[in-house]
Write an enzyme that holds these catalytic residues in place. Structure first.
Site, short mmCIF file in Angstrom:
data_model
loop_
_atom_site.label_atom_id
_atom_site.label_comp_id
_atom_site.label_asym_id
_atom_site.label_seq_id
_atom_site.Cartn_x
_atom_site.Cartn_y
_atom_site.Cartn_z
N PRO A 193 0.76 -1.29 -0.07
CG PRO A 193 -0.01 -1.26 2.39
CD PRO A 193 0.75 -1.92 1.07
CG ASN A 194 0.12 4.17 1.35
OD1 ASN A 194 -1.05 4.73 1.01
ND2 ASN A 194 0.07 3.82 2.50
NE ARG B 54 4.10 6.70 1.75
CZ ARG B 54 4.35 5.47 1.92
NH1 ARG B 54 5.19 4.47 1.09
NH2 ARG B 54 4.38 4.76 3.09
CE1 TYR C 46 9.11 4.68 2.48
CE2 TYR C 46 7.71 6.68 2.74
CZ TYR C 46 8.22 5.28 2.97
OH TYR C 46 7.81 4.83 4.38
CG ASN D 263 8.38 -2.05 -0.19
OD1 ASN D 263 7.96 -2.29 1.25
ND2 ASN D 263 9.13 -0.95 -0.41
CB ALA E 155 1.63 0.09 6.25
CG HIS F 49 5.75 -2.44 10.05
ND1 HIS F 49 6.96 -2.87 9.92
CD2 HIS F 49 5.45 -1.52 9.01
CE1 HIS F 49 7.69 -2.13 9.26
NE2 HIS F 49 6.79 -1.11 8.54
CG ASP G 217 -0.45 -17.32 8.37
OD1 ASP G 217 0.72 -17.40 8.68
OD2 ASP G 217 -1.48 -17.38 9.03
CD GLU H 30 10.90 -7.62 5.12
OE1 GLU H 30 11.59 -9.00 5.75
OE2 GLU H 30 10.45 -6.91 5.85
CG HIS I 55 11.48 -2.58 4.19
ND1 HIS I 55 9.97 -2.49 4.39
CD2 HIS I 55 11.43 -3.98 4.92
CE1 HIS I 55 9.44 -3.68 4.60
NE2 HIS I 55 10.40 -4.51 5.17
CB SER J 157 12.97 4.23 4.49
OG SER J 157 11.90 3.06 4.92
NE ARG K 252 10.58 5.77 8.06
CZ ARG K 252 9.69 5.53 7.36
NH1 ARG K 252 9.63 4.64 6.20
NH2 ARG K 252 8.61 6.46 7.42
NE ARG L 38 7.58 4.24 9.65
CZ ARG L 38 6.38 4.06 8.90
NH1 ARG L 38 6.03 3.24 8.09
NH2 ARG L 38 5.77 5.39 9.08
C1 DQA Z 1 8.45 0.79 3.67
C2 DQA Z 1 8.56 1.08 4.97
C3 DQA Z 1 7.17 0.96 5.72
O1 DQA Z 1 7.44 1.12 6.99
C4 DQA Z 1 6.14 1.72 5.20
O2 DQA Z 1 4.91 1.74 6.04
C5 DQA Z 1 6.07 1.87 3.88
C6 DQA Z 1 7.19 1.61 2.95
C7 DQA Z 1 9.87 1.19 2.64
O3 DQA Z 1 9.76 1.00 1.63
O4 DQA Z 1 10.61 1.84 3.29
O5 DQA Z 1 5.12 2.23 3.31
O6 DQA Z 1 8.21 -0.55 3.23
#
Ligand code: DQA
Length: 145
Positions: free
Chosen positions: A10-11, A18, A23, A74, A77, A80, A87, A98, A100, A102, A107, A111
């Site tokens: 998401p996002n 954003r 990011y 990735n 959110a 977490h 699952d 995985e 990320h 950031s 942070r 997170r």
């Molecule tokens: C993220 C880090 C997450 O904590 C955050 O909710 C994101 C992006 C990252 O790519 O750094 O949306 O996964």
């Protein structure tokens, strides 16, 4: 030809627009183009992004019938929060990395925990979008054995 599915949660559709101090300024389309041109030779990339947790789970379930050789995720959110995505990833049992953008460990405390890290073969955080390229290289090495 090894197939790798790149999942963004998401996002991440808002990449480039954003919190660009965290990011960066590259948008998701450009990220996908960059990955396409930086993928190891012969690797086929498939991209999927959603803001809906159920859609992400169902996309992962599709791997049961239509598998790929590796997954880069990735979970944003959901990293977490989502036992359900954990699952689903366990159910399909495909090597995963995985990513990320950031450094989640530098942070907020909420997170620092990931539901995915202990089932991933590698975790890359804090390298910006370059982390996805590193993830591709890691999977490539792994798949070559
Ligand atoms: C993220 C880090 C997450 O904590 C955050 O909710 C994101 C992006 C990252 O790519 O750094 O949306 O996964």
């Amino acid at each position: 030809m090894p197939k790798v599915l790149i999942l963004n949660g998401p996002n991440l559709n808002l990449l480039g627009r954003r919190e660009s101090d965290i990011y960066g300024s590259t948008n998701l389309n450009d990220l996908e183009t960059i990955l396409g041109s930086n993928s190891p030779q012969g690797m086929q990339l498939i991209f999927f992004q959603t803001n809906h947790e159920g859609e992400m789970i169902e996309r992962i379930h599709q791997l049961m019938d239509t598998p790929v050789d590796g997954v880069i995720i990735n979970p944003a959110a959901w990293t977490h929060t989502s036992l359900a995505i954990r699952d689903a990833l366990i159910a399909v049992s495909i090597p995963l990395v995985e990513v990320h953008i950031s450094n989640i460990h530098a942070r907020e405390a909420f997170r620092h925990h990931s539901y995915v890290s202990d089932i991933a073969l590698a975790v890359i955080a804090g390298c910006g979008i370059q982390g996805y390229v590193f993830a591709l290289e890691t999977l490539n090495q792994q798949l070559k054995g």
